[in-house]
Design a protein around this motif. Structure first.
Motif, PDB file in Angstrom:
ATOM      1  N   ILE A 137       0.845  -1.206   0.000  1.00  0.00           N
ATOM      2  CA  ILE A 137       0.000   0.000   0.000  1.00  0.00           C
ATOM      3  C   ILE A 137       0.878   1.253   0.000  1.00  0.00           C
ATOM      4  N   ILE A 138       1.933   1.241   0.816  1.00  0.00           N
ATOM      5  CA  ILE A 138       2.845   2.392   0.891  1.00  0.00           C
ATOM      6  C   ILE A 138       3.556   2.595  -0.442  1.00  0.00           C
ATOM      7  N   LEU A 139       4.046   1.516  -1.046  1.00  0.00           N
ATOM      8  CA  LEU A 139       4.716   1.628  -2.348  1.00  0.00           C
ATOM      9  C   LEU A 139       3.762   2.154  -3.413  1.00  0.00           C
ATOM     10  N   SER A 140       2.506   1.679  -3.383  1.00  0.00           N
ATOM     11  CA  SER A 140       1.504   2.154  -4.334  1.00  0.00           C
ATOM     12  C   SER A 140       1.237   3.643  -4.143  1.00  0.00           C
ATOM     13  N   SER A 141       1.197   4.092  -2.902  1.00  0.00           N
ATOM     14  CA  SER A 141       0.941   5.511  -2.604  1.00  0.00           C
ATOM     15  C   SER A 141       2.097   6.384  -3.069  1.00  0.00           C
ATOM     16  N   ILE A 142       3.333   5.918  -2.866  1.00  0.00           N
ATOM     17  CA  ILE A 142       4.501   6.677  -3.346  1.00  0.00           C
ATOM     18  C   ILE A 142       4.525   6.703  -4.868  1.00  0.00           C
ATOM     19  N   ASN A 143       4.215   5.574  -5.485  1.00  0.00           N
ATOM     20  CA  ASN A 143       4.209   5.488  -6.955  1.00  0.00           C
ATOM     21  C   ASN A 143       3.195   6.433  -7.565  1.00  0.00           C
ATOM     22  N   ALA A 144       2.060   6.606  -6.844  1.00  0.00           N
ATOM     23  CA  ALA A 144       1.012   7.496  -7.337  1.00  0.00           C
ATOM     24  C   ALA A 144       1.252   8.946  -6.939  1.00  0.00           C
ATOM     25  N   GLY A 145       2.289   9.208  -6.149  1.00  0.00           N
ATOM     26  CA  GLY A 145       2.591  10.572  -5.732  1.00  0.00           C
ATOM     27  C   GLY A 145       1.747  11.071  -4.588  1.00  0.00           C
ATOM     28  N   VAL A 146       1.054  10.183  -3.897  1.00  0.00           N
ATOM     29  CA  VAL A 146       0.193  10.585  -2.785  1.00  0.00           C
ATOM     30  C   VAL A 146       1.026  11.010  -1.586  1.00  0.00           C
ATOM     31  N   ILE A 147       2.132  10.295  -1.322  1.00  0.00           N
ATOM     32  CA  ILE A 147       3.001  10.634  -0.203  1.00  0.00           C
ATOM     33  C   ILE A 147       4.443  10.719  -0.691  1.00  0.00           C
ATOM     34  N   GLY A 148       5.287  11.364   0.122  1.00  0.00           N
ATOM     35  CA  GLY A 148       6.690  11.480  -0.216  1.00  0.00           C
ATOM     36  C   GLY A 148       7.514  10.366   0.413  1.00  0.00           C
TER      37      GLY A 148
END
Length: 549
Positions: free
Chosen positions: A201-212
């Protein structure tokens, strides 16, 4: 243009499919090579450092720290590995779980994930369905399905987040500081009960630019801490060993996580500069690995002290019962469970031989200090307690045997288990035979007529000589050659005594009834016959050598 709505159900399905894929991978690999990994774990963990290395290797291949933990608990309970080395395996298992993140970051975001998963799902399903009669191919199919589900679940989560990435504003969270992300990582991981799924989930969020990257690293720390909550809850009703390992795991993740959290920003900057990584996904999985490596380096020197401290914890949770080993070992790991059963059978031998010895043995000092009537009334009560404990041990071992039969046993293990149960049965018969006449034996000891005294001493001397032979046989490293024919030897001795007893009875005045004496002779010989049979059953089918006193 309408804003896309976050597809919560697709995201939730992604988590579910990913976790199901992990479960399928764990189950199939356990069936394909579980025994080999158990053997590796048993033979290669004689030091804490080896425990760390082997724990990391096995967890990286099995992709299941819970399965490795189960094996460790089984070996720890069976006395195969020490608590110190078990802690090493658990620390290594933490490092081994990071391989999932490397696989996902390397493949999951570089390829068409759904397209990558389809061949595994299609071929794996067909192999699983049409190879039901061939376990290896069936488990290979299950492995392929699990691998495919893993990436299909990743695709669901990734696309669900990407669809609304530009609509998510995390500035509200950022205003509260990084500790909020730490808390989110702990809570979400505890809820979904999988740090691997949380990392995806964290990797997906970083990949989508949601988190840094910084926020992602803090979420990773939270995930590492959150996964200990599941283990801690699972240990609440468990044995003392399970609670000790769970506490060691929790201390490792919490202390390491909080220390890294304090220095997270300089650590991220330093690693990016040192390794010159441009891809934030690769930087994050590297950080995930480094966090566990740093924790291992910090904890390794203190493992012996941690072991001593843990051994004084959870004393009230020590399993009750007369057995020493099986109560600490789950039947879910059959090879280790049978090894524990063998060690408890060794203990059953010790209890039985001690009982048989106690029926006969009474020191001269005791004879002087305790009156005749007190010995007659009190001693059988003490002996009866010993016999009841042997019966209670039999009940525990038999119940454990029933649980073990429900597992998938190899032919060799099934034969060992049958031999152990035959050993147990004949050991209890040996105890019962002597228990039934122990009050008569005590009466014989106190009779003054020469014939009764003579046969009392004959029986006592013969029993001790026989027990000495049994101990020598059990302590032997090998049993090459013909098995001892104790039954034939006993039969000859019994016939000799009976013939002589009837002849001598005619010429003696005897206080003790001859019918009772012949019954004592018969029961003593039967007891020794059963003990000899138990020894042969045990020695020919098991790998245990009775410890020398």
């Amino acid at each position: 243009m309408e804003e896309e709505i976050f597809d919560f159900w697709k995201f939730l399905a992604g988590i579910g499919v990913f976790l199901w894929g992990m479960h399928q991978l764990e189950t199939s690999i356990k069936e394909l090579g579980g025994k080999s990994f158990r053997n590796l774990l048993q033979k290669s963990t004689n030091t804490a450092l080896k425990g760390i290395l082997v724990g990391a290797l096995i967890t990286a291949v099995l992709q299941s720290s819970s399965l490795v933990t189960l094996m460790v608990l089984a070996f720890l309970g069976a006395g195969v590995i020490s608590l110190k080395n078990s802690i090493g395996v658990i620390l290594g298992a933490n490092l081994g779980t990071t391989i999932t993140a490397w696989i996902v970051a390397t493949l999951g975001f570089k390829l068409s994930v759904a397209g990558f998963a389809m061949p595994f799902l299609g071929l794996g399903s067909l192999l699983y369905i049409f190879s039901s009669s061939r376990p290896f191919l069936k488990n290979l199919g299950a492995f392929a399905v699990g691998f495919g589900l893993l990436f299909l679940g990743l695709d669901f989560m990734k696309t669900a987040i990407e669809a609304v990435a530009d609509q998510i504003d995390l500035s509200t969270f950022q205003a509260y500081g990084l500790w909020v992300y730490l808390l989110i990582g702990i809570v979400v991981t505890a809820l979904i009960q999988s740090s691997s799924a949380m990392v995806v989930i964290i990797l997906s969020s970083i990949n989508a630019g949601v988190i840094g990257l910084i926020e992602g690293a803090v979420l990773i720390i939270g995930a590492n801490i959150g996964t200990t909550i599941t283990v801690a809850i699972g240990s609440l009703g468990g044995s003392a060993d399970k609670k000790r390992l769970a506490l060691a795991h929790t201390l490792f993740n919490v202390i390491t996580g909080l220390l890294i959290f304090i220095f997270i920003e300089p650590l991220v900057d330093y690693t990016m500069h040192l390794f010159d990584i441009q891809d934030p996904l690769m930087e994050l999985v590297l950080l995930n690995t480094l966090i566990n490596l740093i924790g291992i380096v910090l904890f390794f020197p203190f493992i012996p002290r941690l072991e001593k401290w843990l051994q004084h914890r959870f004393k009230s949770s020590e399993p009750i019962g007369f057995s020493k080993f099986i109560k600490n070992v789950s039947p879910k790991v059959p090879e280790v469970a049978i090894a524990a059963l063998e060690k408890d059978m060794q203990y059953a031998f010790e209890r039985t031989i001690s009982f048989l010895t106690s029926v006969w043995k009474e020191s001269d000092e005791e004879k002087k200090q305790i009156s005749v009537w007190r010995r007659i009334l009190q001693q059988p009560k003490d002996l009866m307690e010993q016999y009841k404990q042997i019966k209670a041990l039999e009940d525990e071992l038999t119940s454990y045997h029933i649980d073990l039969q429900e597992e998938n046993l190899s032919i060799e293990d099934a034969e060992r288990l049958t031999s152990l149960m035959l050993t147990l049965r004949t050991l209890v018969y040996a105890s019962k035979d002597l228990k039934d006449v122990m009050h008569n034996i005590k009466e014989m000891e106190d009779k003054e007529d020469n014939l009764t005294k003579k046969y009392y001493h004959h029986l006592k001397q013969y029993t001790f000589e026989y027990l000495k032979e049994i101990k020598t046989y059990l302590q032997a490293e090998s049993i090459e050659g013909a098995q001892p024919d104790w039954i034939a030897k006993n039969a000859r001795k019994y016939d000799y005594w009976i013939v002589n007893l009837y002849q001598e009875y005619k010429n003696h005045t005897q206080e003790f009834p001859i019918s009772t004496m012949t019954n004592v002779l018969k029961q003593v010989i039967s007891s020794l016959d059963n003990l000899g049979s138990a020894s042969i059953h045990f020695k020919t089918k098991t790998r245990i050598v009775i410890d020398k006193e």
